[in-house]
Write a protein that holds these residues in place. Structure first.
Motif, PDB file in Angstrom:
ATOM      1  N   UNK A  18      -8.945  -6.916   8.997  1.00 22.18           N
ATOM      2  CA  UNK A  18      -7.646  -6.599   8.416  1.00 22.18           C
ATOM      3  C   UNK A  18      -6.862  -5.828   9.466  1.00 22.18           C
ATOM      4  N   UNK A  19      -5.853  -6.437  10.014  1.00 19.77           N
ATOM      5  CA  UNK A  19      -5.129  -5.819  11.116  1.00 19.77           C
ATOM      6  C   UNK A  19      -4.188  -4.720  10.638  1.00 19.77           C
ATOM      7  N   UNK A  20      -3.887  -3.800  11.536  1.00 14.99           N
ATOM      8  CA  UNK A  20      -2.898  -2.766  11.240  1.00 14.99           C
ATOM      9  C   UNK A  20      -1.605  -3.439  10.801  1.00 14.99           C
ATOM     10  N   UNK A  21      -1.011  -2.926   9.733  1.00 15.99           N
ATOM     11  CA  UNK A  21       0.187  -3.534   9.175  1.00 15.99           C
ATOM     12  C   UNK A  21      -0.096  -4.476   8.036  1.00 15.99           C
TER      13      UNK A  21
ATOM     14  N   UNK B 202       1.857  -1.670  -3.611  1.00 10.75           N
ATOM     15  CA  UNK B 202       1.543  -2.261  -2.315  1.00 10.75           C
ATOM     16  C   UNK B 202       0.909  -1.230  -1.393  1.00 10.75           C
ATOM     17  N   UNK B 203      -0.125  -1.641  -0.673  1.00 13.25           N
ATOM     18  CA  UNK B 203      -0.856  -0.777   0.247  1.00 13.25           C
ATOM     19  C   UNK B 203      -0.692  -1.314   1.663  1.00 13.25           C
ATOM     20  N   UNK B 204      -0.433  -0.435   2.616  1.00 13.70           N
ATOM     21  CA  UNK B 204      -0.260  -0.849   4.012  1.00 13.70           C
ATOM     22  C   UNK B 204      -1.316  -0.152   4.870  1.00 13.70           C
ATOM     23  N   UNK B 205      -2.006  -0.924   5.709  1.00 14.27           N
ATOM     24  CA  UNK B 205      -3.028  -0.365   6.589  1.00 14.27           C
ATOM     25  C   UNK B 205      -2.421   0.072   7.919  1.00 14.27           C
ATOM     26  N   UNK B 206      -2.997   1.125   8.519  1.00 19.56           N
ATOM     27  CA  UNK B 206      -2.448   1.644   9.772  1.00 19.56           C
ATOM     28  C   UNK B 206      -3.304   1.298  10.990  1.00 19.56           C
ATOM     29  N   UNK B 207      -4.569   0.968  10.782  1.00 19.57           N
ATOM     30  CA  UNK B 207      -5.453   0.576  11.878  1.00 19.57           C
ATOM     31  C   UNK B 207      -6.294  -0.616  11.430  1.00 19.57           C
ATOM     32  N   UNK B 208      -6.798  -1.372  12.413  1.00 22.52           N
ATOM     33  CA  UNK B 208      -7.631  -2.522  12.087  1.00 22.52           C
ATOM     34  C   UNK B 208      -8.872  -2.087  11.321  1.00 22.52           C
ATOM     35  N   UNK B 209      -9.209  -2.853  10.295  1.00 22.50           N
ATOM     36  CA  UNK B 209     -10.399  -2.547   9.484  1.00 22.50           C
ATOM     37  C   UNK B 209     -11.347  -3.739   9.541  1.00 22.50           C
TER      38      UNK B 209
END
Length: 286
Positions: free
Chosen positions: A239-242, A135-142
């Motif tokens: 793609x939002x943070x989180x 699983x990958x989690x984003x930290x900032x909006x992409x």
């Protein structure tokens, strides 16, 4: 950095593992956040404060480890058939052997299963299956980012078991409902920040059922890489943070055996990914 969500006296806290491999809550370090989702968004600003104060935090003794993100802010985005051996083993059911593009779907999650939690048995599911995934989690909006930029958007990694009701999948001829039943998203035991993982495409990935090794591969075998998926998904869609992305499972799922080896009540499922740890679940009635 290894980050956890824990329960202490019926309250949830975000905790970090210190140098002695003990868990320390951010709250005891004077860092006030509501939950892990807030930490993800503020992490770049708070990391220095965490590093500075971790030695003064109170080490936990009586606590229960929860899923690192108990309630994701949106559906989990999943990559389907992202390992060749999984494509090959399921070709008799759904043939993706000639696919050229990534396959994406989403997984509704009201609340993620905790480590050492229960995968529920439903009387209308007769083909319960397991899928170990990174699983990958984003930290900032992409939004509309390149593959080369994608690594800068990654917060960290965890283990996800993409539990699936195969008969529901086949009945509806799509994957959403069969993978979205309550209790079908074990996650954990923690989030490991991207800097500690290093190369996410060189990690052993395994799944055991009652100590029988069912899945054994390496994330190097992914067809679509983490960065490629983030970039492609961000084209025209924020793609939002989180955001949580499950990157697909290797061969060895229950439906891939002849005859199939679906999960039964009482089974213990252990998903393992190098540098992250083990995610253990028991199959049982609610």
């Amino acid at each position: 950095m290894r980050l956890y969500t824990v329960e202490v006296n019926s309250n949830e806290y975000v905790a970090v593992e210190n140098k002695d491999k003990k868990l320390v809550t951010l709250d005891s370090m004077g860092i006030k956040i509501s939950d892990i989702n807030e930490l993800i968004k503020r992490f770049d600003k708070l990391r220095g404060e965490i590093d500075k104060n971790i030695s003064i935090g109170r080490e936990l003794e009586n606590y229960r480890v929860l899923a690192p993100i108990p309630v994701p802010q949106q559906d989990i985005i999943c990559l389907g058939v992202n390992y060749k051996e999984h494509i090959d083993e399921t070709a008799d059911v759904v043939d993706f052997t000639k696919k050229q593009d990534s396959v994406y779907f989403s997984k509704r999650v009201n609340r993620c299963n905790d480590p050492d939690g229960t995968i529920p048995v439903y009387d209308f599911v007769d083909s319960l299956d397991y899928e170990v995934e990174l699983g990958v989690i984003l930290k900032i909006d992409a939004f509309q980012i390149s593959t080369e930029e994608a690594a800068d958007y990654i917060f960290g990694y965890t283990i996800i078991n993409d539990v699936s009701a195969r008969n529901i999948q086949l009945k509806h001829q799509q994957w959403y409902r069969g993978k979205s039943l309550d209790g079908y998203t074990p996650m954990g035991p923690c989030i490991v920040t991207a800097d500690e993982i290093g190369d996410a495409h060189n990690l052993s990935i395994e799944c055991f059922v009652n100590d029988e090794k069912r899945q054994s591969s390496n994330t190097a075998c992914m067809i679509t890489t983490v960065e490629e998926a983030i970039s492609e998904l961000s084209q025209g869609m924020t793609l939002k943070a989180g955001t949580v992305i499950a990157t697909g499972t290797p061969g060895g799922v229950g439906m891939g055996f002849n005859p199939p080896k679906f999960l039964q009540q009482g089974d213990i499922v252990k998903c393992c990914i190098e540098k992250i740890g083990e995610l253990v679940s028991k199959v049982d009635k609610l």
